[in-house]
Write a protein that holds these residues in place. Structure first.
Motif, PDB file in Angstrom:
ATOM      1  N   GLN A 193       0.835  -1.205   0.000  1.00  0.00           N
ATOM      2  CA  GLN A 193       0.000   0.000   0.000  1.00  0.00           C
ATOM      3  C   GLN A 193       0.874   1.262   0.000  1.00  0.00           C
ATOM      4  O   GLN A 193       0.621   2.222   0.731  1.00  0.00           O
ATOM      5  CB  GLN A 193      -0.950   0.010   1.206  1.00  0.00           C
ATOM      6  N   SER A 194       1.913   1.233  -0.820  1.00  0.00           N
ATOM      7  CA  SER A 194       2.813   2.382  -0.894  1.00  0.00           C
ATOM      8  C   SER A 194       2.134   3.543  -1.611  1.00  0.00           C
ATOM      9  O   SER A 194       1.288   3.349  -2.488  1.00  0.00           O
ATOM     10  CB  SER A 194       4.102   2.008  -1.633  1.00  0.00           C
ATOM     11  N   ARG A 195       2.527   4.739  -1.224  1.00  0.00           N
ATOM     12  CA  ARG A 195       1.926   5.940  -1.809  1.00  0.00           C
ATOM     13  C   ARG A 195       2.226   6.054  -3.293  1.00  0.00           C
ATOM     14  O   ARG A 195       1.341   6.357  -4.097  1.00  0.00           O
ATOM     15  CB  ARG A 195       2.449   7.175  -1.075  1.00  0.00           C
ATOM     16  N   ILE A 199      -0.304   6.372  -6.506  1.00  0.00           N
ATOM     17  CA  ILE A 199      -0.241   7.526  -7.413  1.00  0.00           C
ATOM     18  C   ILE A 199      -0.148   7.049  -8.859  1.00  0.00           C
ATOM     19  O   ILE A 199      -0.828   7.570  -9.750  1.00  0.00           O
ATOM     20  CB  ILE A 199       0.956   8.432  -7.055  1.00  0.00           C
ATOM     21  N   TYR A 267      -6.288   2.781   0.980  1.00  0.00           N
ATOM     22  CA  TYR A 267      -5.291   3.797   1.316  1.00  0.00           C
ATOM     23  C   TYR A 267      -5.851   4.809   2.308  1.00  0.00           C
ATOM     24  O   TYR A 267      -5.121   5.324   3.159  1.00  0.00           O
ATOM     25  CB  TYR A 267      -4.831   4.510   0.044  1.00  0.00           C
ATOM     26  N   GLN A 271      -4.071   5.966   5.724  1.00  0.00           N
ATOM     27  CA  GLN A 271      -3.738   7.363   5.983  1.00  0.00           C
ATOM     28  C   GLN A 271      -4.354   7.857   7.290  1.00  0.00           C
ATOM     29  O   GLN A 271      -3.728   8.628   8.031  1.00  0.00           O
ATOM     30  CB  GLN A 271      -4.203   8.242   4.815  1.00  0.00           C
ATOM     31  N   GLN A 274      -2.219   6.743  10.056  1.00  0.00           N
ATOM     32  CA  GLN A 274      -1.003   7.559  10.088  1.00  0.00           C
ATOM     33  C   GLN A 274      -1.285   8.927  10.705  1.00  0.00           C
ATOM     34  O   GLN A 274      -0.472   9.461  11.467  1.00  0.00           O
ATOM     35  CB  GLN A 274      -0.457   7.724   8.660  1.00  0.00           C
ATOM     36  N   PHE A 288      -2.971  12.619  -1.578  1.00  0.00           N
ATOM     37  CA  PHE A 288      -1.556  12.263  -1.669  1.00  0.00           C
ATOM     38  C   PHE A 288      -0.745  13.298  -0.891  1.00  0.00           C
ATOM     39  O   PHE A 288      -0.270  14.291  -1.451  1.00  0.00           O
ATOM     40  CB  PHE A 288      -1.118  12.198  -3.128  1.00  0.00           C
ATOM     41  N   ASN A 290       2.239  14.427   2.243  1.00  0.00           N
ATOM     42  CA  ASN A 290       3.530  13.991   2.770  1.00  0.00           C
ATOM     43  C   ASN A 290       3.328  13.358   4.150  1.00  0.00           C
ATOM     44  O   ASN A 290       2.193  13.166   4.598  1.00  0.00           O
ATOM     45  CB  ASN A 290       4.530  15.152   2.813  1.00  0.00           C
ATOM     46  N   ARG A 291       4.411  13.065   4.846  1.00  0.00           N
ATOM     47  CA  ARG A 291       4.312  12.318   6.106  1.00  0.00           C
ATOM     48  C   ARG A 291       3.590  13.075   7.213  1.00  0.00           C
ATOM     49  O   ARG A 291       3.200  12.486   8.219  1.00  0.00           O
ATOM     50  CB  ARG A 291       5.712  11.924   6.582  1.00  0.00           C
TER      51      ARG A 291
END
Length: 385
Positions: A193-195, A199, A267, A271, A274, A288, A290-291
């Motif tokens: 599940q990488s960003r 994208i 996703y 998120q 996170q 999308f 950033n951290r």
């Protein structure tokens, strides 16, 4: 001493350096031509007189140089254009300022000067085309201001890539490459599940521009109806912010393929977790991010995309020196066209002002079912049906 001549013939005399100079006057302005012999000087003078009578000598009392004119033109056209466009104009004009052509008087600028200048540039074909478009516009404005009679960019030939120089993959190749990239991105997303994999998936599924992806907010998505509303693009000049779409037709709704909806749902959960674990999360509601929930700069997306391609051996497999992120968008269009989706639907989906030679304004309404067919075509691509 100048030789005596009839009225209108001009004056011809031999200079101390041995050359012959012929002089005529046009609207109070002295015009000189030179030759190694008197006959050559007179021949050039007659040609210049013909140009005067034909109206081919425009007025420019300031004797402005090409460089000075372009800087003045840039200042005059800043109002009413997007910051990104201004930045591009500045970059294009800098090429002129770094070249001797900048010191040529605007009045004396010719197509040969432009052609010689172009031949010194080492730019990608797409960059060369956009640069040429800028110069054509700038010098056409000079024509309309009566500083030039003709646009010196007219009929100039753009330099062709040298043998072996890499450029955009041909259509028959890009479809295969995009299919491969899509398969890899889907497999990576299912595992990590990488960003960047999401994208890439979303870029191929929608054909959205990189700035539009970076500006996408969750409120622009209706996952129940499988819709995404493109309402802005990321502006990265002076400060990072969301600005209006590139063009009027860039503001659009896109029907999402099922695989894109499923990936977004997964996703979103990741998120939100996170967000709960991160202090000072920026409340921008970006898809999308950033951290810390902030804007994801397009330069970072491009770097991560390059790393994604290298990690999975795409460049080596297809013997490519590079593969631009923007080419995902080209690939989307090529795939949908190959699947029989009408060019007008593809044009609307990608936010093009023109679809083929037909303006988007003519097609003010296209059946929603055709857009659903476009999403179904993407589903078939993933399922290999």
């Amino acid at each position: 001493m100048p030789r005596k001549s009839h009225y209108g013939d001009g004056s011809v005399y031999q200079r101390k350096d041995g050359r012959w100079e012929a002089i005529i006057f046009h609207e109070g302005r002295k015009i000189s031509v030179y030759g190694k012999t008197e006959i050559e000087a007179r021949k050039k003078m007659r040609e210049r007189q013909r140009q005067v009578l034909a109206g081919e000598i425009a007025r420019d009392p300031t004797r402005q140089t090409v460089g000075d004119y372009l800087l003045q033109w840039l200042d005059s056209c800043k109002v009413g254009i997007r910051p990104h466009t201004t930045k591009n104009y500045q970059s294009h004009i800098q090429h002129v300022l770094n070249h001797p052509i900048a010191k040529i008087q605007l009045q004396k600028l010719t197509r040969e000067h432009i052609q010689s200048f172009y031949n010194t540039l080492n730019l990608a074909p797409s960059s060369m085309r956009t640069l040429h478009t800028t110069y054509k516009k700038a010098f056409q404005d000079a024509v309309e201001a009566e500083k030039l009679v003709k646009n010196p960019c007219h009929k100039v030939k753009l330099p062709q890539p040298q043998d072996g120089e890499m450029h955009e993959p041909p259509p028959e190749n890009i479809v295969v490459i995009i299919q491969d990239i899509l398969d890899i991105a889907q497999a990576e997303f299912e595992q990590e599940q990488s960003r960047i994999s999401l994208i890439v998936l979303f870029a191929i599924a929608t054909g959205m521009r990189i700035g539009e992806l970076a500006a996408l907010r969750w409120e622009h998505l209706d996952l129940e109806k499988s819709l995404v509303a493109v309402r802005g693009t990321l502006i990265e000049i002076e400060e990072i912010k969301i600005g209006p779409p590139k063009t009027k037709s860039s503001k659009r709704n896109i029907v999402l393929a099922d695989f894109a909806v499923e990936a977004l749902r997964a996703y979103r959960v990741k998120q939100l977790k996170q967000k709960l674990q991160t202090k000072n999360w920026e409340q921008l509601n970006l898809v999308f991010a950033n951290r810390k929930g902030g804007f994801l700069q397009t330069s970072l997306i491009r770097r991560q995309f390059k790393a994604f391609l290298n990690q999975h051996g795409i460049l080596e497999k297809y013997r490519l020196r590079k593969f631009k992120f923007h080419w995902l968008r080209h690939g989307t269009a090529s795939i949908l066209f190959a699947m029989g989706i009408p060019i007008e639907v593809i044009g609307q989906m990608l936010g093009h002002t023109r679809a083929s030679s037909i303006t988007a304004n003519i097609y003010t309404h296209i059946d929603q079912q055709l857009h659903i067919q476009a999403a179904s075509a993407m589903n078939k691509l993933v399922q290999h049906q």
